[in-house]
Design an enzyme around this catalytic site. Structure first.
Site, PDB file in Angstrom:
ATOM      1  N   ASP A   4      49.484 -51.037  20.522  1.00  0.00           N
ATOM      2  CA  ASP A   4      48.409 -50.868  19.549  1.00  0.00           C
ATOM      3  C   ASP A   4      48.974 -50.121  18.342  1.00  0.00           C
ATOM      4  OD1 ASP A   4      45.927 -50.862  18.377  1.00  0.00           O
ATOM      5  OD2 ASP A   4      45.121 -49.235  19.599  1.00  0.00           O
ATOM      6  N   MET A   5      48.916 -50.747  17.172  1.00  0.00           N
ATOM      7  CA  MET A   5      49.380 -50.083  15.961  1.00  0.00           C
ATOM      8  C   MET A   5      48.459 -48.903  15.647  1.00  0.00           C
ATOM      9  SD  MET A   5      52.047 -51.802  15.286  1.00  0.00           S
ATOM     10  CE  MET A   5      52.479 -51.063  13.696  1.00  0.00           C
ATOM     11  N   ASP A  98      46.371 -56.157  15.127  1.00  0.00           N
ATOM     12  CA  ASP A  98      47.178 -54.949  15.300  1.00  0.00           C
ATOM     13  C   ASP A  98      47.413 -54.568  16.753  1.00  0.00           C
ATOM     14  OD1 ASP A  98      44.586 -54.216  15.879  1.00  0.00           O
ATOM     15  OD2 ASP A  98      44.662 -52.317  14.782  1.00  0.00           O
ATOM     16  N   GLU A  99      47.254 -55.508  17.665  1.00  0.00           N
ATOM     17  CA  GLU A  99      47.532 -55.187  19.065  1.00  0.00           C
ATOM     18  C   GLU A  99      48.007 -56.423  19.812  1.00  0.00           C
ATOM     19  OE1 GLU A  99      44.201 -54.183  21.607  1.00  0.00           O
ATOM     20  OE2 GLU A  99      42.809 -55.070  20.176  1.00  0.00           O
TER      21      GLU A  99
END
Length: 393
Positions: A4-5, A98-99
């Site tokens: 996860d960013m 983003d994940e």
């Protein structure tokens, strides 16, 4: 593994604007009418979080830096992150922009232990895009997702096989992905707040009480999750929408927005070779009442002008009884087996049956615009109908 960013949208804005680093940055929708899409960790200290109205965020953090989303930039960096992940494992499931989930099975001989692999991944992503991420390691997907939320930002947390039972015994049920507030309140009534307490009752009890949701709860509390990392998930639709700066009854302005949305949706569909038959219009009034209207075409399309014209016709057919605060459109019902037919007369878009089909001229226009944007960026060129169109109108 689940990656996860960290505060992705806000972190990208801080990356591109170095003077914003270390400061509260709030990425949000439009003006005072939108909601928070992302908040930097500096902003979160003031209670700002995603999905919060911008007006409320400004009260909590009046000195914060508020900026609109730059979706094209986020997609660009997201692709680079996924490229890094594919250099470590061929089995990657992109869960969102983003994940992602990573199946690390069999990578030990190349990259060492799972912790060594994750550490290397984190460094690879930082070296590639200049952003941090958090990674969770576990035997199953839902536990990996939970683990990635530990030690954020720039976190790394592992739950090994022999630790699953003890980890779950004290884990709050609200931490299980998919267990929402309503479900949690029902569990509170039973005095159940942890996964360990869930297992004090049988699977049959939970099935009688909550049906399939009850069974799923018992399985997660037992550490059961049979889902595999899926390398490809079939796209089902794409949409674009926005909350207006001011409520309006002006259909001409709403159509400008529909063209803006059709341009974005059409470009993305062409990029991935997708075509859809159904165009859906979404309207939300000032009192938050929503309505949708759809039209299904005989031929699949990804032509911007066709998507726009269908949505505009749907809008024309609506008697706007109240001012509009949100306008959007979507393309769905994908079908790439058929061929989008051409008009015999290029100057006529509506056929004799009233069906809208793409002209060869429209196809060439899309192709030319796509080529320019791919080379110079989305802001390099715009359609004539959107020339001088301001998004705060």
């Amino acid at each position: 593994m689940h990656l996860d960013m960290d505060a992705f949208f806000a972190s990208v804005e801080q990356l591109d604007n170095p003077e914003w680093r270390g400061k509260p940055v709030i990425v949000g929708g439009y003006g005072e009418r939108g909601v928070v899409c992302a908040a930097s960790y500096e902003a979160r200290k003031y209670g700002v979080h995603s999905a919060m109205p911008i007006v409320q965020a400004r009260k909590l953090c009046p000195h914060g830096i508020y900026t609109a989303t730059t979706r094209g930039r986020y997609l660009e960096l997201s692709r680079k992150v996924m490229d890094v992940l594919h250099s470590y494992s061929p089995v990657i499931e992109k869960a969102s922009i983003d994940e992602a989930y990573i199946d690390a099975t069999g990578t030990e001989h190349l990259f060492g232990s799972p912790l060594e692999l994750a550490t290397s991944m984190k460094k690879g992503i930082y070296d590639s895009v200049g952003l941090t991420c958090s990674i969770g390691i576990a035997p199953v997907k839902f536990l990996a997702k939970i683990a990635s939320d530990y030690n954020k930002p720039n976190g790394l947390y592992a739950i090994f096989e022999n630790e699953v039972a003890s980890f779950l015994a004290e884990l709050p049920v609200r931490k299980i992905p998919g267990v929402g507030k309503k479900f949690v309140s029902k569990l509170d009534e039973l005095g159940v707040t942890t996964c360990g307490q869930v297992l004090e009752y049988s699977a049959e009890f939970w099935e009688r009480r909550f049906g399939k949701s009850g069974i799923a709860l018992w399985q997660r509390a037992s550490g059961i999750d049979d889902r595999e990392v899926e390398t490809a998930t079939e796209a089902k639709s794409e949409s674009a929408e926005n909350t207006l700066h001011k409520d309006t009854l002006d259909k001409a302005l709403l159509k400008k927005w529909l063209m803006r949305h059709a341009d974005r949706v059409g470009q993305n569909q062409r990029k991935y070779g997708l075509k859809g038959r159904t165009i859906t219009l979404k309207v939300k009034y000032s009192d938050f009442q929503s309505l949708t209207r759809s039209k299904t075409l005989p031929d699949p399309t990804n032509t911007t002008d066709v998507i726009y014209q269908v949505a505009a016709d749907l809008l024309d057919a609506i008697d706007l009884v109240k001012p509009v605060r949100l306008i959007g459109l979507g393309l769905s019902n994908y079908d790439n087996s058929g061929v989008e037919q051409l008009n015999m007369l290029d100057h006529m878009q509506h056929g004799c049956s009233g069906v809208i089909r793409a002209t060869e001229q429209q196809r060439r226009l899309d192709k030319a615009l796509d080529a320019v944007r791919n080379k110079f960026g989305n802001k390099a060129i715009c359609r004539g109908s959107l020339f001088k169109f301001k998004e705060d109108d």
